[in-house]
Design an enzyme around this catalytic site. Structure first.
Site, PDB file in Angstrom:
ATOM      1  N   GLY A  57      44.093  28.477 -23.757  1.00  0.00           N
ATOM      2  CA  GLY A  57      43.899  28.204 -22.340  1.00  0.00           C
ATOM      3  C   GLY A  57      45.210  28.106 -21.592  1.00  0.00           C
ATOM      4  N   ALA A  58      46.150  28.999 -21.932  1.00  0.00           N
ATOM      5  CA  ALA A  58      47.524  28.867 -21.436  1.00  0.00           C
ATOM      6  C   ALA A  58      47.783  29.564 -20.114  1.00  0.00           C
ATOM      7  CB  ALA A  58      48.500  29.407 -22.491  1.00  0.00           C
ATOM      8  N   ASN A  59      46.769  30.124 -19.478  1.00  0.00           N
ATOM      9  CA  ASN A  59      47.012  30.884 -18.252  1.00  0.00           C
ATOM     10  C   ASN A  59      46.975  30.029 -16.987  1.00  0.00           C
ATOM     11  OD1 ASN A  59      44.042  31.138 -19.098  1.00  0.00           O
ATOM     12  ND2 ASN A  59      43.947  31.564 -16.902  1.00  0.00           N
ATOM     13  N   SER A 100      40.329  13.290 -23.757  1.00  0.00           N
ATOM     14  CA  SER A 100      40.098  12.906 -22.360  1.00  0.00           C
ATOM     15  C   SER A 100      39.718  11.431 -22.344  1.00  0.00           C
ATOM     16  CB  SER A 100      38.971  13.749 -21.760  1.00  0.00           C
ATOM     17  OG  SER A 100      38.475  13.173 -20.564  1.00  0.00           O
ATOM     18  N   GLY A 156      47.631  23.998 -19.781  1.00  0.00           N
ATOM     19  CA  GLY A 156      48.076  24.984 -20.758  1.00  0.00           C
ATOM     20  C   GLY A 156      49.253  25.796 -20.268  1.00  0.00           C
ATOM     21  N   GLY A 197      46.771  25.565 -15.334  1.00  0.00           N
ATOM     22  CA  GLY A 197      46.677  24.135 -15.539  1.00  0.00           C
ATOM     23  C   GLY A 197      47.609  23.583 -16.601  1.00  0.00           C
ATOM     24  N   TYR A 210      29.825  16.636 -21.227  1.00  0.00           N
ATOM     25  CA  TYR A 210      31.272  16.837 -21.248  1.00  0.00           C
ATOM     26  C   TYR A 210      31.954  15.700 -22.005  1.00  0.00           C
ATOM     27  CZ  TYR A 210      36.134  17.081 -19.813  1.00  0.00           C
ATOM     28  OH  TYR A 210      37.508  17.123 -19.842  1.00  0.00           O
TER      29      TYR A 210
END
Length: 301
Positions: free
Chosen positions: A21-23, A146, A27, A25, A171
């Site tokens: 998820g590095a693209n 979280s 990440g 936020g 969640y």
């Protein structure tokens, strides 16, 4: 704010880091800081076009690879290709996550989508990359928790939240499962005498694109709620510091958990965070591990 900052990240030259998820936020910030300090960074992303744009922004030694954590086929293909190209990996940051506040949705494998993406995909990915992690000196796996995990409870008779589905509760359960996974991974790595360390972090309440996306299904009202919510958050740069410390601080031990230190761990300088009683329970960890192995078909440790 004072305390631990990204300037304290040691030299990362010669190290290979994988960030899911590095693209965007957290990440993106994590990958950027690792690259800035010399690491070769693999951006593991579902949207490769967004990943390529992120790579241009980051600069340095960065490569983009497709990974959809909600598809076990994608996880297996990613892990196989990555292991062939990089026989030793120093760092795996299991950062990617999804927040869904609309109707219940399922993954390609039929799992509740938040649990599939946030925990089960990362469980499988970690297992499939374990040999490449063990081949590196002092490698680490970082699991992104979280603060919502503290009020969540796992129902092993309904892990997929098929009964009385509530998105926010689902969640929280997915993040509790992620936290339990990171803690249980540490227990098993220690028991096996493995050189790999499993650490955990959470960002408190941080401005990312997950919150606006989570409210998309509510139209204009959702946009208003998302904007108001963002006013109470800390910057994504500050929110990424706990996972960067968990990933890079030379003094960190396996099993340590980091998060913000102020106002019930919602914001502020990085400090050790508290696990919920359920997250720290070895019996729960053992039971979730067995369930994850059965669901994903990936067994290890």
């Amino acid at each position: 704010m004072t305390g631990w900052t990204a300037d304290r990240i040691p030299d990362q030259h010669g190290r290979i880091a994988v960030v899911t998820g590095a693209n965007s936020g957290l990440g993106l910030i994590t990958a950027s800081e690792l690259a800035r300090h010399g690491a070769q960074v693999v951006l593991a992303v579902r949207n490769t076009a967004a990943g390529e744009e992120a790579a241009r922004r980051i600069g340095g030694d960065v490569e983009v690879r497709e990974l959809d954590l909600a598809s076990l086929d994608s996880v297996r293909a990613f892990a196989a290709k990555l292991s062939a190209d990089h026989p030793a990996i120093d760092l795996l940051v299991n950062n990617a996550g999804v927040v869904l506040l609309g109707p219940r949705r399922t993954s390609a494998d039929g799992f509740e989508l938040q649990l599939a993406t946030n925990m089960l995909g990362h469980f499988a990915l970690t297992g499939l990359l374990l040999d490449t992690l063990a081949a590196a000196r002092r490698s680490r796996v970082v699991s992104l928790s979280s603060i919502t995990h503290k009020n969540a409870h796992l129902d092993f008779d309904d892990l997929m939240s098929e009964r009385d589905y509530r998105a926010t509760a689902a969640y929280g359960r997915s993040k509790l499962a992620t936290t339990i996974f990171g803690v249980e991974l540490d227990r098993r790595l220690r028991a096996a005498g493995s050189p790999i360390a499993s650490t955990l972090a959470h960002p408190g309440v941080t401005r990312t694109n997950l919150t606006p996306r989570a409210w998309e299904h509510r139209g204009r009202l959702g946009q208003l709620i998302a904007r108001l919510g963002l006013l109470a958050t800390q910057s994504v740069e500050q929110g990424a510091l706990p996972q960067l410390r968990a990933a890079t601080d030379p003094g960190v031990r396996g099993g340590q958990f980091f998060g913000p230190s102020r106002l019930w761990e919602t914001w502020g300088p990085v400090a050790e965070a508290r696990l919920s009683r359920e997250a720290a329970d070895p019996a729960v960890g053992k039971r979730l591990w067995a369930a994850a192995e059965e669901l994903t078909g990936v067994s290890y440790l």
